[in-house]
Design a protein around this motif. Structure first.
Motif, PDB file in Angstrom:
ATOM      1  N   THR A   1      -6.724  95.793  60.888  1.00  0.00           N
ATOM      2  CA  THR A   1      -7.841  95.111  61.527  1.00  0.00           C
ATOM      3  C   THR A   1      -7.494  95.200  62.976  1.00  0.00           C
ATOM      4  OG1 THR A   1      -6.548  93.151  61.832  1.00  0.00           O
ATOM      5  CG2 THR A   1      -7.763  93.190  59.633  1.00  0.00           C
ATOM      6  N   THR A   2      -6.673  95.894  63.405  1.00  0.00           N
ATOM      7  CA  THR A   2      -6.449  96.300  64.979  1.00  0.00           C
ATOM      8  C   THR A   2      -6.822  97.506  65.380  1.00  0.00           C
ATOM      9  OG1 THR A   2      -4.196  97.211  64.696  1.00  0.00           O
ATOM     10  CG2 THR A   2      -4.333  94.795  64.989  1.00  0.00           C
TER      11      THR A   2
ATOM     12  N   LYS B   1      -2.385  95.234  56.041  1.00  0.00           N
ATOM     13  CA  LYS B   1      -3.973  95.043  56.078  1.00  0.00           C
ATOM     14  C   LYS B   1      -4.006  94.486  57.404  1.00  0.00           C
ATOM     15  CE  LYS B   1      -3.541  93.200  51.751  1.00  0.00           C
ATOM     16  NZ  LYS B   1      -4.170  92.324  50.852  1.00  0.00           N
ATOM     17  N   LYS B   2      -3.057  93.593  58.126  1.00  0.00           N
ATOM     18  CA  LYS B   2      -3.524  93.148  59.349  1.00  0.00           C
ATOM     19  C   LYS B   2      -3.277  94.162  60.238  1.00  0.00           C
ATOM     20  CE  LYS B   2      -2.672  89.045  60.519  1.00  0.00           C
ATOM     21  NZ  LYS B   2      -3.877  88.123  60.388  1.00  0.00           N
TER      22      LYS B   2
ATOM     23  N   LEU C   1       0.442  87.918  63.724  1.00  0.00           N
ATOM     24  CA  LEU C   1       0.267  89.044  64.397  1.00  0.00           C
ATOM     25  C   LEU C   1       0.433  88.255  65.771  1.00  0.00           C
ATOM     26  CD1 LEU C   1      -0.650  91.855  65.770  1.00  0.00           C
ATOM     27  CD2 LEU C   1      -2.935  90.968  65.450  1.00  0.00           C
TER      28      LEU C   1
ATOM     29  N   VAL D   1       5.919  89.463  58.696  1.00  0.00           N
ATOM     30  CA  VAL D   1       5.470  89.287  57.513  1.00  0.00           C
ATOM     31  C   VAL D   1       6.829  88.931  56.622  1.00  0.00           C
ATOM     32  CG1 VAL D   1       5.922  91.770  56.792  1.00  0.00           C
ATOM     33  CG2 VAL D   1       4.048  90.374  55.524  1.00  0.00           C
TER      34      VAL D   1
ATOM     35  N   THR E   1       0.791  93.449  53.077  1.00  0.00           N
ATOM     36  CA  THR E   1       0.089  92.478  54.072  1.00  0.00           C
ATOM     37  C   THR E   1       0.215  92.616  55.428  1.00  0.00           C
ATOM     38  OG1 THR E   1       1.189  90.725  52.306  1.00  0.00           O
ATOM     39  CG2 THR E   1       0.337  89.803  54.294  1.00  0.00           C
ATOM     40  N   ALA E   2       1.146  93.388  55.770  1.00  0.00           N
ATOM     41  CA  ALA E   2       1.286  93.642  57.352  1.00  0.00           C
ATOM     42  C   ALA E   2       0.438  94.890  57.416  1.00  0.00           C
ATOM     43  CB  ALA E   2       2.709  94.107  57.539  1.00  0.00           C
TER      44      ALA E   2
ATOM     45  N   GLU F   1       3.287  87.186  51.456  1.00  0.00           N
ATOM     46  CA  GLU F   1       1.989  87.231  51.817  1.00  0.00           C
ATOM     47  C   GLU F   1       1.738  86.344  53.301  1.00  0.00           C
ATOM     48  OE1 GLU F   1      -1.227  88.025  48.697  1.00  0.00           O
ATOM     49  OE2 GLU F   1       0.417  87.073  47.339  1.00  0.00           O
TER      50      GLU F   1
ATOM     51  N   CYS G   1       1.952  86.121  56.968  1.00  0.00           N
ATOM     52  CA  CYS G   1       1.799  87.107  58.073  1.00  0.00           C
ATOM     53  C   CYS G   1       1.211  86.440  59.380  1.00  0.00           C
ATOM     54  CB  CYS G   1       0.935  88.010  57.630  1.00  0.00           C
ATOM     55  SG  CYS G   1       0.712  89.399  58.495  1.00  0.00           S
TER      56      CYS G   1
ATOM     57  N   ILE H   1       3.787  92.540  64.315  1.00  0.00           N
ATOM     58  CA  ILE H   1       3.365  91.895  63.248  1.00  0.00           C
ATOM     59  C   ILE H   1       4.759  91.290  62.382  1.00  0.00           C
ATOM     60  CG2 ILE H   1       2.233  92.133  60.762  1.00  0.00           C
ATOM     61  CD1 ILE H   1       0.611  94.005  62.322  1.00  0.00           C
TER      62      ILE H   1
END
Ligand code: BES
Ligand code: ZN
Ligand code: ZN
Length: 472
Positions: free
Chosen positions: A80-81, A76-77, A48, A57, A73-74, A44, A46, A55
Motif C-alpha cells: 500500500t506504500t 500487503k501493508k 506501519l 507484524v 500481512t506485512a 495478522e 500489523c 512495519i
C-alpha cells in the motif's frame, strides 16, 4: 514482488523500510510505542510506523502457517506504500524460509486482467536477511518460488471468466504450460471420447457450444522412483445443466475448473523442480450447460469401464467427468503407483469441513493420513472423511449399476467419493486418493495470503505429498 537473499550485516543493508516479525512484545525495540498503539504479537496484527520506516507484524507460533500469514500481512501493508525496498531479518527463523518466500509471493498476487485502469505492476523488492547464504537456503528460495509461481498460475486460470476460458482454451493453456516445462501434452476432442466409450464425460458437455477436451500431460524423467497420475475436474463452467443451479449458487462456478487447473499447475511445478517421479496429469475440460441437446435426469450413461450410471441430477456432473477420466488414466498408463484426483466436487464438503479445508477420501488409511500430513506441512488445510458400508448403499440404482446422487441428504462429500470408487479398478483401490477442494479452491472473502478469487488449492499439498512418496 522480487525476493533477494542476503547475508550482509542487517544494519548495513539499505532499504526504504524494515519489516519486523514479533513473537514476543517484551523483546521488541519500540515496545512502549507499540503498546500505546495497542499492538499485540498475534497473527495478522500489523502497524506501519512511517516516520521510522518500520512495519511491525505479529506471529503466534514458529511454524509455516503463522509465519506465512505474518509475512503476507506485512507484504500487503508494504504494497500500500510507495516504498521500493523492504528488508526483514530472518536469522532467528531460518528454518521457516519456505513459509516466508511462499507467504510473500502468494500475498503479492493480484488479478488485473479485467481492470481498465493502469495495470502496470509496482516494482517492489523484499530482502530476506539470513546468517549465511548457503546452497541449502538458496535452493529453498528457488524451489519455493517455483511452487508459488505454480499456485499463481492456477489462480490466473481459475480467475479467468468462462467467456475467455472454455475447454478448448484450457487445452491451449495446457499446451503452453507443457512447452514451457518441456513435458509432453496430448489433447483429445469429442471424437476420441466417443471412440473410446467415454459417454459419461461426453454427455455432460453435450449442450455446450464448446467441444469437451481430454488433456493428458506427462513428465517422464529418467530413473523415476514412482509413477503417479493426477486427475482433475475441469468444469470451465457449471450451470448445473437441466437441474439448473439457483442464481446465487451459479455465481463463482467459473471456479469449477479448479481441480484441473491445480493438476496443470502441479505438473508445471514438478517438472520445473525436476523431481524424480513420473507424473501424468489428466484433465477433463467440459462445460455443463442447458439446451435441447442437454443430458437429462433419467438418462442412463455408460462409462468407459462399462458401468452404467443413472442420472438423477445433472448438477452432479463432476463425478461423471471424473469417472471416465479415471478409467482413461488406468487404461492408458501401466503400472501406476498412485492415482489422485482433484475436484470442486460437492457443496456438502464445504458445509462439512468449512471453506478453508479440503476433504481427503480413499480406501487406504495410511495413504490418507500421509496426504493430510503433507497438506498441513505444505500450508494447506485438509482432513479425512471416512467411507462406510451404509453410505455406499445410498448410491445404488434401481435401473443401472450406480446412481449419480445419493438417496440421502447427508454425507454428500463422502457419497460423491464413493461414486468415484466405482471407477477405480480393483488393483488400484489402495493407490487412490480423492481430494474434494470445493471449499478452499475459491476465496469469496480474502483470508491469509489468499486474495479474492482462485486460491490455487491443491498445488502445494500435491508437490509436498509427491515428494514424500518414496519414503513410504
Ligand atoms: N461444482 C459443484 C460443487 C460445488 C459447490 C463446488 C459449491 C464449489 C462450491 C458440483 O458440481 C455440484 O453442483 N454438486 C452438487 C451435488 C448434488 C447435486 C448431489 C452439490 O454439491 O450441490
Ligand atoms: Zn454441478
Ligand atoms: Zn461442478
Amino acid at each position: 514482488m522480487k525476493i533477494n537473499l542476503s547475508s550482509k550485516s542487517f544494519k548495513k543493508i539499505k532499504s526504504d523500510i524494515e519489516i519486523i516479525l514479533v513473537n514476543d512484545l517484551e523483546e521488541a525495540k519500540d515496545k512502549e510505542l507499540l503498546e500505546n498503539l495497542d499492538f499485540k504479537a498475534t497473527d495478522e496484527a500489523c502497524v506501519l510506523l512511517a516516520e521510522s520506516g518500520k512495519i511491525y507484524v505479529g506471529y503466534e507460533e514458529e511454524n509455516y502457517d503463522s509465519l506465512a500469514i505474518a509475512i503476507a500481512t506485512a507484504v500487503k501493508k508494504f504494497k500500500t506504500t510507495k516504498y521500493k525496498t523492504a528488508k526483514v531479518n530472518l536469522t532467528q527463523i531460518e528454518d521457516n524460509l519456505k513459509a516466508i518466500v511462499e507467504g510473500t509471493l502468494l500475498a503479492s498476487y493480484s488479478f488485473k486482467k479485467y481492470k481498465s485502469e493502469d495495470t502496470a505492476k509496482k516494482k517492489q523488492e523484499l530482502i530476506l536477511v539470513v546468517s549465511e547464504e548457503t546452497a541449502v537456503l538458496e535452493k529453498i528460495v528457488a524451489d519455493s518460488t517455483i511452487i508459488s509461481k505454480a499456485v499463481n498460475k492456477a489462480r490466473d486460470m481459475v480467475n479467468t471468466t468462462p467467456a475467455d476460458f472454455y475447454p478448448e482454451v484450457m487445452a491451449e493453456v495446457a499446451k503452453d504450460i507443457a512447452e514451457d516445462a518441456s513435458i509432453e501434452c496430448k489433447v483429445h476432442g469429442e471424437k476420441f471420447l466417443d471412440r473410446n466409450h467415454m459417454h459419461s464425460m461426453l454427455s455432460v458437455g453435450r449442450a455446450s457450444i464448446h467441444e469437451s477436451q481430454l488433456i493428458h500431460l506427462s513428465y517422464k524423467p529418467k530413473n523415476a522412483k514412482k509413477k503417479i497420475v493426477l486427475v482433475g475436474k475441469g468444469l470451465t463452467y457449471d450451470s448445473g445443466g437441466l437441474s439448473l443451479k439457483p442464481a446465487d449458487f451459479m455465481v463463482t462456478m467459473k471456479s469449477d475448473k479448479s481441480g484441473g487447473c491445480a493438476v496443470l499447475a502441479t505438473l508445471w511445478a514438478i517438472a520445473k523442480l525436476g523431481l524424480p517421479y513420473e507424473v501424468h496429469g489428466i484433465v477433463g475440460a467440459v462445460e455443463n450447460m442447458i439446451g435441447g441437446d442437454a443430458y437429462k435426469p433419467d438418462d442412463v450413461l455408460t462409462a468407459k469401464n462399462g458401468k452404467t450410471i443413472e442420472v438423477r441430477n445433472t448438477d452432479a456432473e463432476g463425478r461423471l467427468v471424473l469417472a471416465d477420466c479415471l478409467c482413461y488414466a488406468q487404461d492408458e498408463i501401466d503400472d501406476i503407483d498412485y492415482i489422485f484426483d482433484y475436484a470442486t466436487l460437492t457443496g456438502a464438503c464445504v458445509v462439512g469441513v468449512g471453506q478453508y479445508t479440503s476433504g481427503i477420501m480413499g480406501n487406504n488409511e495410511i495413504l490418507k493420513r500421509n496426504a493430510v500430513l503433507a497438506a498441513l506441512k505444505s500450508g494447506e488445510y485438509a482432513t479425512t472423511l471416512d467411507f462406510n458400508r451404509y453410505l455406499r448403499k445410498t448410491i445404488k440404482s434401481e435401473i443401472a449399476d450406480v446412481c449419480n446422487i445419493a438417496n440421502t441428504r447427508y454425507g454428500g462429500a463422502i457419497t460423491a467419493g464413493l461414486f468415484l470408487d466405482n471407477f477405480i479398478y480393483e488393483e488400484n483401490k489402495d493407490k487412490w486418493i480423492h481430494f474434494d477442494i470445493a471449499g478452499p479452491a475459491f476465496v469469496e472473502s480474502a483470508w491469509g495470503y489468499n486474495p479474492h478469487g482462485g486460491s490455487g488449492a491443491g498445488v502445494r499439498m500435491t508437490v509436498e505429498f509427491i515428494k514424500s512418496l518414496d519414503k513410504k
